[in-house]
Scaffold this active site. Sequence first.
Site, mmCIF file in Angstrom:
data_model
loop_
_atom_site.group_PDB
_atom_site.id
_atom_site.type_symbol
_atom_site.label_atom_id
_atom_site.label_comp_id
_atom_site.label_asym_id
_atom_site.label_seq_id
_atom_site.Cartn_x
_atom_site.Cartn_y
_atom_site.Cartn_z
ATOM 1 N N HIS A 41 0.861 -1.189 0.000
ATOM 2 C CA HIS A 41 0.000 0.000 0.000
ATOM 3 C C HIS A 41 0.893 1.234 0.000
ATOM 4 C CE1 HIS A 41 1.119 0.111 4.187
ATOM 5 N NE2 HIS A 41 0.523 -1.040 4.433
ATOM 6 N N GLY A 43 1.868 3.132 2.271
ATOM 7 C CA GLY A 43 2.878 3.153 3.334
ATOM 8 C C GLY A 43 4.167 2.490 2.860
ATOM 9 N N HIS A 44 4.026 1.313 2.241
ATOM 10 C CA HIS A 44 5.202 0.638 1.690
ATOM 11 C C HIS A 44 5.844 1.492 0.595
ATOM 12 C CE1 HIS A 44 2.693 -2.991 2.966
ATOM 13 N NE2 HIS A 44 3.813 -3.167 3.641
ATOM 14 N N GLN A 160 9.457 -2.568 16.393
ATOM 15 C CA GLN A 160 10.270 -3.329 15.443
ATOM 16 C C GLN A 160 11.453 -2.491 14.956
ATOM 17 O OE1 GLN A 160 8.518 -5.687 12.076
ATOM 18 N NE2 GLN A 160 9.081 -3.918 10.872
ATOM 19 N N SER A 192 -2.300 -0.150 6.646
ATOM 20 C CA SER A 192 -1.800 -1.465 7.041
ATOM 21 C C SER A 192 -2.405 -2.503 6.112
ATOM 22 C CB SER A 192 -2.229 -1.770 8.480
ATOM 23 O OG SER A 192 -2.069 -3.150 8.758
ATOM 24 N N SER A 193 -1.623 -3.515 5.790
ATOM 25 C CA SER A 193 -2.163 -4.609 4.972
ATOM 26 C C SER A 193 -3.350 -5.250 5.689
ATOM 27 C CB SER A 193 -1.091 -5.660 4.713
ATOM 28 O OG SER A 193 0.063 -5.054 4.175
ATOM 29 N N ARG A 194 -3.351 -5.216 7.013
ATOM 30 C CA ARG A 194 -4.418 -5.851 7.793
ATOM 31 C C ARG A 194 -5.711 -5.033 7.775
ATOM 32 N NH1 ARG A 194 0.206 -7.763 11.194
ATOM 33 N NH2 ARG A 194 0.124 -10.041 11.068
HETATM 34 P P1 AMP Z 1 4.819 -5.131 6.532
HETATM 35 O O1 AMP Z 1 4.641 -5.490 5.103
HETATM 36 O O2 AMP Z 1 3.548 -4.826 7.249
HETATM 37 O O3 AMP Z 1 5.747 -6.059 7.276
HETATM 38 O O4 AMP Z 1 5.573 -3.731 6.516
HETATM 39 C C1 AMP Z 1 6.779 -3.577 5.806
HETATM 40 C C2 AMP Z 1 7.383 -2.242 6.144
HETATM 41 O O5 AMP Z 1 6.475 -1.206 5.797
HETATM 42 C C3 AMP Z 1 7.674 -2.082 7.645
HETATM 43 O O6 AMP Z 1 8.910 -1.406 7.805
HETATM 44 C C4 AMP Z 1 6.505 -1.261 8.115
HETATM 45 O O7 AMP Z 1 6.780 -0.503 9.270
HETATM 46 C C5 AMP Z 1 6.273 -0.368 6.915
HETATM 47 N N1 AMP Z 1 4.906 0.167 6.933
HETATM 48 C C6 AMP Z 1 3.743 -0.533 7.002
HETATM 49 N N2 AMP Z 1 2.691 0.301 7.042
HETATM 50 C C7 AMP Z 1 3.193 1.562 7.006
HETATM 51 C C8 AMP Z 1 2.626 2.877 7.043
HETATM 52 N N3 AMP Z 1 1.312 3.067 7.131
HETATM 53 N N4 AMP Z 1 3.453 3.939 6.989
HETATM 54 C C9 AMP Z 1 4.800 3.767 6.927
HETATM 55 N N5 AMP Z 1 5.401 2.566 6.888
HETATM 56 C C10 AMP Z 1 4.618 1.484 6.936
#
Ligand code: AMP
Length: 290
Positions: A41, A43-44, A160, A192-194
């Site tokens: 998304h 964020g990523h 994390q 968030s993916s969730r």
């Molecule tokens: P994940 O795929 O959820 O493990 O997240 C991968 C990376 O993307 C991690 O470093 C997360 O902290 C970051 N991340 C996930 N959601 C966001 C967001 N809304 N804003 C900024 N970084 C994010």
Amino acid sequence: MLQTIGKLPVARQIAELRRTVAEWRQNDEIVALVPTMGALHEGHLALIAHARARADRVIATIFVNPTQFGPNEDFTRYPRDEAGDAAKLAGASCDLLFAPDAAEIYPAGFATTVSAGPLAAPLCGRFRSGHFDGVATVVTKLLLQAHAHIACFGEKDYQQLQIIRRVVRDLDIDCTIEGVPIVRESDGLALSSRNAYLAPDERRIAPAMHRVLVDAVAQVAHGVSPEDAAAAGSAALRQAGFDKIDYLELVDAENLQPLVDRSRAGRAAAAAWLGKTRLIDNEPVPSRGA
Ligand code: AMP
């Protein structure tokens, strides 16, 4: 020759990743790594943009790491969309996707793990036993495999991020860790993916988490104790409709212990459930006088 998905080169094996990065480094190119679990998304994509601005080559990894999920967590139903993710990464000018399978990361006989230490004890660590050891282990492996100059992680997963900074210092991993601010929906909900799990009524309640955290930070700025602000925040989350509050706490931004010394920066952090979905978020608490 690397496989491609659409226009995006993809490495499935560590050896391919290593070979590609070695060539780039030989040409004096700066390499950045963005580890993810996919279902990408904005964020990523902010992490990719952050990396893009600092490096000549950007690698994204997609690996839904089984060892960071507890037995009753959502590993099997975690959203997966490699083709969609690859298109987003290509659109964000990512140079390479590293998408290994579990056997590549955890070959038969795998036995060595990284213990995340005291930073893994508070906050989410109290509710997700073993989670941060799983994260520390897989991130250590990805950093050693990629040998990038920098690696970007979101402040969304603030605990994390602090653990990864510690691991990299403690194990002398040759990589600079960059934290990237949280990307939010217009109503404040952290991406968030969730979030895809949320039913419409849950989605309507979800932005309250950010509002409550912002309010807790404001209360502390007005002289309320961190403890009282946290207690009021937990009550407000319940009032807003969250089913179960794992925690809402104000902690020291570095050591994640309860915030006492107000001359140091803090974080207000929360984890709470809407039905079967666990949401986390956090907000900076400026140090007094900052
Ligand atoms: P994940 O795929 O959820 O493990 O997240 C991968 C990376 O993307 C991690 O470093 C997360 O902290 C970051 N991340 C996930 N959601 C966001 C967001 N809304 N804003 C900024 N970084 C994010």
